[in-house]
Design a protein around this motif. Sequence first.
Motif, mmCIF file in Angstrom:
data_model
loop_
_atom_site.group_PDB
_atom_site.id
_atom_site.type_symbol
_atom_site.label_atom_id
_atom_site.label_comp_id
_atom_site.label_asym_id
_atom_site.label_seq_id
_atom_site.Cartn_x
_atom_site.Cartn_y
_atom_site.Cartn_z
ATOM 1 N N UNK A 71 66.843 -15.569 135.494
ATOM 2 C CA UNK A 71 67.071 -16.758 136.068
ATOM 3 C C UNK A 71 67.660 -17.309 136.074
ATOM 4 N N UNK A 72 68.178 -17.644 134.513
ATOM 5 C CA UNK A 72 69.224 -18.258 134.250
ATOM 6 C C UNK A 72 70.735 -17.941 134.584
ATOM 7 N N UNK A 73 71.018 -16.688 134.819
ATOM 8 C CA UNK A 73 72.517 -15.724 135.372
ATOM 9 C C UNK A 73 72.217 -15.386 136.817
ATOM 10 N N UNK A 74 71.763 -16.573 137.731
ATOM 11 C CA UNK A 74 71.568 -15.707 138.840
ATOM 12 C C UNK A 74 73.516 -15.748 139.497
ATOM 13 N N UNK A 75 73.766 -15.905 140.827
ATOM 14 C CA UNK A 75 75.420 -16.465 141.098
ATOM 15 C C UNK A 75 74.817 -17.946 141.520
ATOM 16 N N UNK A 76 74.384 -18.035 142.000
ATOM 17 C CA UNK A 76 73.394 -19.882 142.340
ATOM 18 C C UNK A 76 73.653 -20.583 140.687
ATOM 19 N N UNK A 77 73.504 -20.106 139.691
ATOM 20 C CA UNK A 77 73.140 -20.325 138.103
ATOM 21 C C UNK A 77 74.086 -20.485 137.493
ATOM 22 N N UNK A 78 74.786 -19.072 138.416
ATOM 23 C CA UNK A 78 76.500 -19.051 137.445
ATOM 24 C C UNK A 78 77.499 -20.233 137.567
ATOM 25 N N UNK A 79 77.295 -20.319 139.262
ATOM 26 C CA UNK A 79 78.692 -21.019 139.545
ATOM 27 C C UNK A 79 78.363 -22.773 139.171
ATOM 28 N N UNK A 80 76.988 -22.822 139.373
ATOM 29 C CA UNK A 80 76.272 -24.091 138.323
ATOM 30 C C UNK A 80 77.363 -24.485 137.226
ATOM 31 N N UNK A 81 77.864 -23.230 136.256
ATOM 32 C CA UNK A 81 78.511 -23.615 135.695
ATOM 33 C C UNK A 81 80.316 -23.342 135.089
ATOM 34 N N UNK A 82 80.453 -23.194 136.554
ATOM 35 C CA UNK A 82 81.500 -23.348 137.022
ATOM 36 C C UNK A 82 82.445 -24.123 136.084
ATOM 37 N N UNK A 83 82.553 -25.338 136.745
ATOM 38 C CA UNK A 83 83.089 -27.035 136.610
ATOM 39 C C UNK A 83 83.616 -26.784 135.039
ATOM 40 N N UNK A 84 82.340 -26.698 134.514
ATOM 41 C CA UNK A 84 81.677 -26.848 132.739
ATOM 42 C C UNK A 84 83.723 -25.937 131.926
ATOM 43 N N UNK A 85 83.102 -24.300 132.663
ATOM 44 C CA UNK A 85 83.767 -23.401 132.010
ATOM 45 C C UNK A 85 84.971 -24.049 132.257
#
Length: 443
Positions: free
Chosen positions: A147-161
């Motif tokens: 649940x922490x690696x769904x497309x939505x969850x990963x997309x939310x991490x994009x700006x930080x990365x």
Amino acid sequence: MKTAAATLPPKPRSAGAQLIESWQWTASQIGKGLWLALNAPREISARPDHVPADRVVDFDFANMEGAETDVHAAWKRLHDGPSLFWTPRKGGHWVVTRAELIDMVLRDPETFSSTEVILPRGSKPLRLLPIEANPPDHQHYRALVMSWFTPKAVAAMKPGIQERTIEIIEAMLPNGRCEFVSEFAKRLPIAIFLQLVNLPMEDREKLLEWTETAVRSKNALHILSSFLKTNNYIEGWIRRRRAEPGNDLFSAIVNGRIQGRPLTHAEIQGMLTVILFGGLDTVAAMLAFMTKFLAENPGHRQQLIDRPELIPGAIDELMRRYGIVNLSRLVARDCVMDGVRLKKGDMIHIPNSLYGVDERRHVNPLDVDFTAPLKADRHASFGLGIHRCAGALLARMELAIFLEEWLKRIPDFSIAPGERARTATGQVNGVTYLPLVWKTARA
Ligand code: HEM
């Protein structure tokens, strides 16, 4: 982002009971560590009766000739020999070398169990989860992290990365040179991991050191000791996350439930260790192999600069050519493979990195072509079957952001004159030294 199971409050437990559980866990780990150290397998194991003499090859995946200059060429030499062989090293185990057999092993968890994925068998004190779980339990552990690696969850991490990637590149940009592995490849994934689990950035160096030893040391005692140090570190944080849960993957695991019950200490430790060891060294290794290739191949580099839309396919192509993970399985029932009898209890090593370079499956497998059409069977670098990498989307995104941001700022770079990159083998193939140079505005 989180499942209902992951957000349920933990069953109330007194602070005293939690402390006792933690002490028991630590004491049992030390006991297991000592037992494992005293019972480490001999250098060379005797050939069991069911292993035909003509299938024996003296092969140690942690000590391969030439691995320090070109680890993939060292692995590839196995294709000159049998598709399946037995080695007396690391407690004695089988090795599959061809894509067809790697497929068979990874897609049949009933015959090839994940109970033990690290060689020698029993060389670590804890069960790595979800990797070392078999069906039906596996899906419950996996659901907790997925649940922490769904497309939505990963997309939310994009700006930080993206921000972190640019920050590290821009800090080194004016220098015109770097040792890519220590200055970039390891720094980015650890920063992302620490953000995902909400741990302090200052702990970066020691976590990196333990991970490196756990996945690449040639010494079983050093590997064991790094597992114990990591578990001890995690232990302290389990207590804090129980007392003060946050909105992070660590808290979700610590306070999560599986089929309605809270996770035990051993399960929590096992899951966090996989996220740590699985997410750090792998991404660092892939970043470094990709960069080494682009430093040595200006034509391919220019292709990505001219056509950034090729980047996602290029990542897969480079993962096919430079696969990194080499894990194992335990034979759970007698079977016949490649005309040879394997017995329940045997260990079998699966170099995923050989899958993508098997000429029986790919035409000219050593060539790299960024325009090659995407095919599902191109590589097994994220694994195959039920244990396929849970963090694959995140990893791909980290790699893509890196390529986009690096090539925008440092389009022209090469290996420093007179220097050579160094590579290494282990449970994960890696680059240990990659000196790069580029022209700066000042030059
Ligand atoms: C390029 C980077 C990566 C590569 C090449 C890679 C490779 C793999 C492979 C081959 C497996 C399957 C192991 C087996 O079958 O025994 C796996 C599983 C796993 N990986 Fe990754 N990985 C990468 C990045 C990540 C990241 C960034 C994370 C999370 C932060 C992660 C988390 C996991 C987890 C939790 C599993 C276990 C899945 C299961 O057992 O169901 N990986 N990875």
